[in-house]
Write an enzyme that holds these catalytic residues in place. Structure first.
Site, PDB file in Angstrom:
ATOM      1  N   PRO A 271     -16.023 -43.229  20.101  1.00  0.00           N
ATOM      2  CA  PRO A 271     -15.054 -42.840  19.638  1.00  0.00           C
ATOM      3  C   PRO A 271     -14.595 -41.151  19.275  1.00  0.00           C
ATOM      4  O   PRO A 271     -15.576 -39.993  19.157  1.00  0.00           O
ATOM      5  CB  PRO A 271     -15.376 -43.256  17.960  1.00  0.00           C
ATOM      6  CG  PRO A 271     -16.560 -42.984  18.215  1.00  0.00           C
ATOM      7  CD  PRO A 271     -17.386 -43.923  19.566  1.00  0.00           C
ATOM      8  N   GLY A 272     -13.560 -40.830  19.047  1.00  0.00           N
ATOM      9  CA  GLY A 272     -13.331 -39.465  18.981  1.00  0.00           C
ATOM     10  C   GLY A 272     -12.068 -39.341  17.516  1.00  0.00           C
ATOM     11  O   GLY A 272     -11.968 -39.109  16.479  1.00  0.00           O
ATOM     12  N   ARG A 273     -11.140 -39.938  17.881  1.00  0.00           N
ATOM     13  CA  ARG A 273      -9.413 -40.165  16.790  1.00  0.00           C
ATOM     14  C   ARG A 273     -10.058 -40.813  15.531  1.00  0.00           C
ATOM     15  O   ARG A 273      -9.500 -40.862  14.620  1.00  0.00           O
ATOM     16  CB  ARG A 273      -8.398 -40.692  17.388  1.00  0.00           C
ATOM     17  CG  ARG A 273      -7.015 -39.895  16.173  1.00  0.00           C
ATOM     18  CD  ARG A 273      -6.495 -41.138  17.296  1.00  0.00           C
ATOM     19  NE  ARG A 273      -6.316 -40.197  18.760  1.00  0.00           N
ATOM     20  CZ  ARG A 273      -5.226 -39.814  19.281  1.00  0.00           C
ATOM     21  NH1 ARG A 273      -4.546 -39.350  18.399  1.00  0.00           N
ATOM     22  NH2 ARG A 273      -4.887 -39.842  20.480  1.00  0.00           N
ATOM     23  N   TYR A 313       3.338 -34.845  22.762  1.00  0.00           N
ATOM     24  CA  TYR A 313       3.490 -35.917  22.359  1.00  0.00           C
ATOM     25  C   TYR A 313       4.741 -37.182  21.440  1.00  0.00           C
ATOM     26  O   TYR A 313       4.171 -38.414  21.457  1.00  0.00           O
ATOM     27  CB  TYR A 313       2.243 -36.831  21.848  1.00  0.00           C
ATOM     28  CG  TYR A 313       0.388 -36.620  22.409  1.00  0.00           C
ATOM     29  CD1 TYR A 313       0.378 -36.303  24.444  1.00  0.00           C
ATOM     30  CD2 TYR A 313      -0.262 -35.926  21.611  1.00  0.00           C
ATOM     31  CE1 TYR A 313      -0.538 -35.732  24.441  1.00  0.00           C
ATOM     32  CE2 TYR A 313      -1.402 -35.428  22.217  1.00  0.00           C
ATOM     33  CZ  TYR A 313      -1.574 -35.605  23.884  1.00  0.00           C
ATOM     34  OH  TYR A 313      -2.895 -35.071  24.447  1.00  0.00           O
ATOM     35  N   CYS A 342       8.625 -19.215  19.638  1.00  0.00           N
ATOM     36  CA  CYS A 342       9.589 -19.570  20.385  1.00  0.00           C
ATOM     37  C   CYS A 342       9.851 -19.978  21.675  1.00  0.00           C
ATOM     38  O   CYS A 342      10.414 -20.419  22.640  1.00  0.00           O
ATOM     39  CB  CYS A 342       9.883 -17.924  20.762  1.00  0.00           C
ATOM     40  SG  CYS A 342      10.141 -16.972  19.319  1.00  0.00           S
TER      41      CYS A 342
HETATM   42  C1  LIG Z   1     -10.505 -38.578  24.387  1.00  0.00           C
HETATM   43  C2  LIG Z   1     -12.015 -39.116  25.457  1.00  0.00           C
HETATM   44  C3  LIG Z   1     -13.010 -40.259  24.571  1.00  0.00           C
HETATM   45  C4  LIG Z   1     -11.962 -40.430  23.024  1.00  0.00           C
HETATM   46  O1  LIG Z   1     -10.828 -40.914  22.765  1.00  0.00           O
HETATM   47  P1  LIG Z   1      -9.739 -41.337  21.091  1.00  0.00           P
HETATM   48  O2  LIG Z   1      -8.519 -41.862  21.390  1.00  0.00           O
HETATM   49  O3  LIG Z   1     -10.420 -39.981  20.283  1.00  0.00           O
HETATM   50  O4  LIG Z   1     -11.212 -41.919  20.306  1.00  0.00           O
HETATM   51  C5  LIG Z   1     -13.316 -41.151  24.612  1.00  0.00           C
HETATM   52  N1  LIG Z   1     -14.306 -40.767  26.255  1.00  0.00           N
HETATM   53  C6  LIG Z   1     -13.451 -40.221  27.140  1.00  0.00           C
HETATM   54  C7  LIG Z   1     -14.004 -40.652  28.175  1.00  0.00           C
HETATM   55  C8  LIG Z   1     -12.480 -39.316  26.358  1.00  0.00           C
HETATM   56  O5  LIG Z   1     -12.273 -38.905  27.628  1.00  0.00           O
END
Ligand SMILES: *Cc1c(COP(=O)(O)O)cnc(C)c1O
Length: 418
Positions: A271-273, A313, A342
């Site tokens: 997980p990232g976001r 996006y 700009c």
């Molecule tokens: C960007 C990415 C993530 C994280 O994605 P989220 O939408 O931010 O959870 C996980 N795995 C890989 C391989 C990614 O490129």
């Protein structure tokens, strides 16, 4: 839920007034809440506690060393996509056995550094890349773990730029090629091809695309009797930016846990976001309000160079006044909140209702903790602002704002031009 809230018309990060931070730190700046960050990590961790997966935070969503360290200290692993992220991961003190490395374009030196560090495995995305990892592993006399990234060819219903699991995407490999690779494992004597990975996209709001993709991958493994140890199911969980109603970590887990348990594989999540998104905001100052016959613009001191998601996006970020100005007319006005860059595409929000804010008022752009600072640039030669983190009643500048000197670091004018 997050820790950015109004109390008596004043906007707070945890227990600290955002306007007090802005007295000490020049705008624009990113502001992170440690508590929100860790709470979100723990939400995933507890939702999946029955299978104890390895949770590798996606560094590309927020690579602040303080953010990485905070998560690592709480037990997280890291999902990296470059040598630079590997470098930062090391400084954050991550356990190498909790690092996985994805991305379609890993360079030889990046591969070697990761092998030397002793990461858990690479997520390989092409046969040529496998060849490159094999060579690097042979040279370093190491047995190297590799998972193959599968492109399960599903439509994740998200913005086309952040959908990665469709057949025509550059990410991963089709089932046929993956099958071929597993049948020719002997070609790679220095590799232990021990897993499969998928990452179908980002900001995905419901479980259906995940269950579909997971099923496809598991059925594939079963049909061809492919024996692996790990299944890395990627990231992509969506969050609330405006009126979305995304799955919670719990409901997500509930939908996919039965499948994962039955597989008996060791599971990795990336997980990232979900972890970082709502734990950060961008604080910016109103410079001018400009009225034209067609539109009213609130011009602020940050723009697409600081937060490119709206421009790139058409992403929606909620924008709130940090303190509601006392002299504001009660009626909100429809405005576009734009930056100083700009470019017509430089905006943070369109058609928003905000009270009149005189020059110097602060506004907060919400949900900016993921893909915010990490996607920032110096376009228009604008130094990047600071990153600040609130940790238990105190705030810390975790990255100093850039200076003009930083803008020319490494540049030289050749003698012939003098
Ligand atoms: C960007 C990415 C993530 C994280 O994605 P989220 O939408 O931010 O959870 C996980 N795995 C890989 C391989 C990614 O490129």
């Amino acid at each position: 839920m997050h820790e950015f809230t109004f109390k008596n018309n004043e906007f707070y990060c945890e227990n600290i007034k955002v306007s007090d931070i802005a007295k000490k730190v020049p705008t624009p700046f990113y502001l992170y809440s440690y508590k929100t960050l860790i709470d979100h990590y723990k939400k995933i961790k507890s939702a999946f506690s029955s299978i104890k997966p390895l949770i590798c935070f996606s560094v590309k969503s927020n690579s602040s060393l303080a953010v990485l360290r905070a998560l690592v200290k709480n037990g997280a692993g890291l999902d990296i996509v470059s040598g630079g992220e590997l470098y930062k991961a090391k400084i954050a003190g991550v356990d190498p056995k909790k690092v996985v490395y994805a991305g379609v374009g890993k360079k030889r030196d990046e591969i070697e550094s990761a092998i030397k560090f002793g990461i858990l495995f690479f997520d390989a995305e092409s046969e040529e890349e496998l060849g490159q990892i094999e060579k690097a592993a042979a040279k370093l006399k190491k047995k190297v773990n590799v998972a193959i990234r599968i492109n399960p060819d599903i439509i994740p219903k998200t913005h086309k730029y952040i959908a990665t699991g469709k057949g025509e995407s550059k990410f991963g490999l089709d089932f046929e090629t993956v099958h071929k690779i597993f049948n020719s494992r002997w070609k790679y004597p220095s590799l232990n091809i021990c897993g499969v990975q998928m990452h179908i996209g980002s900001q995905i709001l419901d479980a259906a695309p995940f269950t579909e993709a997971i099923k496809k991958v598991l059925e594939f493994l079963k049909e061809y009797k492919i024996d692996v140890e790990y299944f890395n199911i990627g990231g992509g969980l969506g969050i609330v930016y405006s009126i979305e109603n995304p799955q919670t970590a719990k409901s997500f887990a509930k939908s996919i846990l039965p499948l994962l348990k039955r597989s008996g594989l060791k599971i990795i999540l990336e997980p990232g976001r979900f972890v970082s998104g709502n734990s950060g905001i961008l604080v910016t100052k109103v410079l001018y309000t400009k009225r034209t016959p067609r539109k009213t613009f609130v011009i602020v001191d940050s723009g697409m160079s600081d937060l490119i998601r709206p421009s790139l996006y058409e992403a929606y970020h909620k924008i709130v006044p940090v303190s509601v100005p006392r002299d504001s007319s009660a009626t909100a006005e429809k405005v576009d909140v734009v930056g100083p860059i700009c470019e017509s595409g430089d905006f943070l929000g369109k058609d928003r209702y905000l009270p009149y804010m005189r020059p110097g008022s602060l506004v907060a752009v919400m949900g900016a903790g993921a893909y915010g600072f990490t996607m920032s640039s110096n376009y228009n030669s604008r130094p990047r602002g600071s990153e600040v983190m609130v940790i238990r009643n105190k705030f810390y500048v975790v990255r100093k704002g850039e200076t003009y000197k930083d803008l020319v670091r490494g540049e030289t004018i050749p003698k012939v031009l003098k």
